[in-house]
Enzyme design. Structure first.
Site, mmCIF file in Angstrom:
data_model
loop_
_atom_site.group_PDB
_atom_site.id
_atom_site.type_symbol
_atom_site.label_atom_id
_atom_site.label_comp_id
_atom_site.label_asym_id
_atom_site.label_seq_id
_atom_site.Cartn_x
_atom_site.Cartn_y
_atom_site.Cartn_z
ATOM 1 N N ASP A 55 0.852 -1.186 0.000
ATOM 2 C CA ASP A 55 0.000 0.000 0.000
ATOM 3 C C ASP A 55 0.890 1.238 0.000
ATOM 4 O OD1 ASP A 55 -1.668 2.088 0.497
ATOM 5 O OD2 ASP A 55 -2.323 1.396 2.478
ATOM 6 N N GLU A 102 31.774 10.809 -3.609
ATOM 7 C CA GLU A 102 32.661 10.753 -2.435
ATOM 8 C C GLU A 102 31.805 11.151 -1.243
ATOM 9 O OE1 GLU A 102 35.733 13.685 -2.738
ATOM 10 O OE2 GLU A 102 36.471 12.930 -4.631
ATOM 11 N N GLU A 160 30.938 11.932 2.513
ATOM 12 C CA GLU A 160 31.524 12.282 3.810
ATOM 13 C C GLU A 160 30.457 12.138 4.894
ATOM 14 O OE1 GLU A 160 34.831 15.501 2.217
ATOM 15 O OE2 GLU A 160 32.862 16.249 2.792
ATOM 16 N N GLU A 196 38.444 12.875 7.536
ATOM 17 C CA GLU A 196 38.295 14.176 6.880
ATOM 18 C C GLU A 196 38.758 15.284 7.826
ATOM 19 O OE1 GLU A 196 37.950 16.195 4.578
ATOM 20 O OE2 GLU A 196 37.638 14.901 2.852
ATOM 21 N N GLU A 227 35.570 10.009 5.359
ATOM 22 C CA GLU A 227 35.126 9.851 3.968
ATOM 23 C C GLU A 227 35.496 8.443 3.533
ATOM 24 O OE1 GLU A 227 36.162 12.939 1.120
ATOM 25 O OE2 GLU A 227 36.651 11.417 -0.373
ATOM 26 N N HIS A 284 30.585 15.089 -3.149
ATOM 27 C CA HIS A 284 31.125 15.477 -4.458
ATOM 28 C C HIS A 284 30.927 14.296 -5.392
ATOM 29 C CE1 HIS A 284 34.267 17.916 -1.988
ATOM 30 N NE2 HIS A 284 33.034 18.283 -1.753
ATOM 31 N N ARG A 326 39.319 24.419 -5.112
ATOM 32 C CA ARG A 326 38.319 23.657 -4.366
ATOM 33 C C ARG A 326 37.129 24.495 -3.919
ATOM 34 N NH1 ARG A 326 39.902 18.389 -3.076
ATOM 35 N NH2 ARG A 326 41.914 18.044 -4.035
ATOM 36 N N GLU A 359 34.027 16.890 -11.602
ATOM 37 C CA GLU A 359 33.608 16.681 -10.209
ATOM 38 C C GLU A 359 32.659 17.804 -9.802
ATOM 39 O OE1 GLU A 359 36.864 16.807 -7.369
ATOM 40 O OE2 GLU A 359 35.464 17.088 -5.709
ATOM 41 N N ARG A 374 30.647 19.636 -7.054
ATOM 42 C CA ARG A 374 30.929 19.665 -5.612
ATOM 43 C C ARG A 374 29.754 20.116 -4.738
ATOM 44 N NH1 ARG A 374 36.346 19.250 -4.271
ATOM 45 N NH2 ARG A 374 36.232 20.677 -2.496
#
Ligand code: GLU
Ligand code: MG
Length: 447
Positions: free
Chosen positions: A53, A131, A133, A188, A195, A244, A316, A336, A338
């Site tokens: 359901d 990745e 974290e 990290e 991570e 990321h 970054r 990548e 982020r």
């Protein structure tokens, strides 16, 4: 009739001594849902699906169509390594179907399959490598809802200050037993923050892996009297947790279509179009890949999370980073992104990311010039000159953007779009009326 793959699953379950099968699927906001059946019903489940359901699942059925079927995807069979032998349990991820046998358009996994089918029609397979974290906190800090990190370690620290290397190894082993290949794990930057990266795969398998990853991390942490959280920013003033995501399009023959050895960044024109599409849709995309009130506490300057819509290689603070390809490894050319964080529903996130990129390809968009400086340090004027805009500052702003973005609305489909916005507007409204500790500290005495 059972397919060969389904027959194999039945045989495996028998050989593994399975007693129960956990049939799993995901609701719109990314919560894992589960129906457990005794193993004698597995054949029936594979043949006909299992009725349930759907009316009380977030974002699922309208009352008139609450009868649904779970259709197990045999490729996702694996044992849950932490269940004891006497209750040995296998899990299978399911697709949700309506009574008439059609895929249910409110199933996030279906939304991703549809996006991947659109890419396949253009000749591409969309690969993603997230990745993820997360933080580990002491269990006894739970009742006070005050997170107490379980250690005082920092980036790449090794024991004795990193108490979790044992927990991380146990997580990696459990994931390995469930068919997920872990490539790396490390402490990290923030205390208690970790991570673990697993190998990239096609986006559907990756999204399945994200779901498996999260509950495996939680299950193993609990065994160590810790709890794991994927909340994007649990502690003010230290780094938050991102997801990321590395992305590439491969041809159906298995070549990386993002690779061009002649280019300075090793990227093809297709990759640049894709990137430009994601940048163009970034503000609306945020609502889906960073979908909680708390997500926007992470997307602030200074903690290696993106704020500005720009791209670069070493930068970054950028929204999209181009990791350096390993020499001679053209399969490693990738983008990548982020801004995603682990509070997202990975099926919806990857689907929206893919449609945004495909839109860039369709319209042959080109990205602006790369930015290799720390964008956190630019003043407003410099940013304006470089034409750098910012990600939304709140969930509300992101939702307003999503409501204006026809490509992403189409990516989610009418049903999920409505359910998602309804749930997220309610979350924002609930937050908006709170009186926070910060307000009390700031105003109570002085006003
Ligand atoms: N924790 C950072 C984030 O919130 C990322 C750190 C890193 O570059 O791995 O995105
Ligand atoms: Mg990291």
């Amino acid at each position: 009739m059972l397919t060969n793959e389904e027959k194999e699953v039945l045989e495996k379950a028998k050989a593994d001594g399975v007693k129960f099968v956990s049939l799993q699927f995901t609701d719109v906001v990314g919560t894992i849902k589960n129906v457990t059946i005794p193993v004698w019903r597995l054949e029936e489940a594979l043949k006909y699906g299992i009725w349930f359901d759907g009316s009380s699942i977030e974002g699922f059925a309208r009352i008139c169509e609450s009868d649904m079927f779970l259709k197990p995807d045999p490729a996702t069979y694996c044992l849950l390594p932490w269940e004891p032998e006497e209750r040995r349990t296998a899990r299978i991820i399911c697709d949700v179907h309506r009574l008439d046998g059609q895929p249910f358009e409110g199933d996030p996994r279906f939304v991703l399959k549809r996006a991947m089918e659109a890419a396949r029609r253009k000749g591409y397979i969309y690969n993603t490598g997230p990745e993820i974290e997360f933080f580990l906190f002491k269990m006894d800090s739970l009742p006070q809802v005050r997170p107490v990190p379980h250690d005082v370690g920092g980036y790449f620290d090794f024991s004795p200050r990193d108490l979790a290397s044992e927990v991380r190894e146990e997580i990696a082993l459990a994931l390995g037993q469930m068919g997920i290949e872990v490539e790396m794990g490390h402490h990290e930057c923030a205390p208690g923050q970790h991570e673990i990266d697993f190998r990239y795969d096609n986006a559907l398998t990756s999204a399945d892996n994200c779901m498996t990853f999260k509950y495996t991390v939680k299950a193993v942490a609990r065994k160590h009297n810790l709890y794991a959280t994927f909340m994007p920013k649990p502690i003010f003033g230290v780094e938050g947790s991102g997801m990321h995501t590395h992305q590439s399009l491969f041809t159906l023959e298995g070549d990386n279509a993002f690779f061009d050895p002649e280019d300075r960044y090793g990227l093809s024109k297709l990759a640049y179009n894709f990137m430009a599409g994601q940048m163009e849709h970034a503000r609306a995309l945020a609502a889906i890949v960073a979908p909680t009130v708390n997500s926007y506490k992470r997307l602030t300057p200074g903690y290696e999370a993106p704020v500005y819509i720009c791209w670069g290689q070493i930068n970054r603070s950028a929204l999209i980073r181009i990791p350096r390809c390993s020499p001679g490894r053209k399969d490693t050319a990738r983008l990548e992104l982020r801004c995603p964080d682990p509070s997202c529903n990975p099926y919806l996130a990857f689907a929206a990311m893919l449609w945004a990129g495909l839109d860039g390809i369709e319209r042959a968009l080109t990205p602006p010039s790369p930015v290799e400086q720390n964008a956190y340090e630019f003043d407003d004027l410099t940013r304006r000159k470089l034409n750098i805009t910012t990600l939304p500052g709140t969930l509300e702003e992101a939702l307003d953007e999503l409501e204006r973005d026809e490509v992403l609305k189409k990516a989610l489909g009418e049903h999920i779009y409505r359910a998602f916005v309804r749930a997220k507007r309610a979350e924002w409204e609930e937050y908006r009326v709170q009186v926070t500790d910060w307000e009390l500290r700031r105003y109570l005495e002085v006003l």
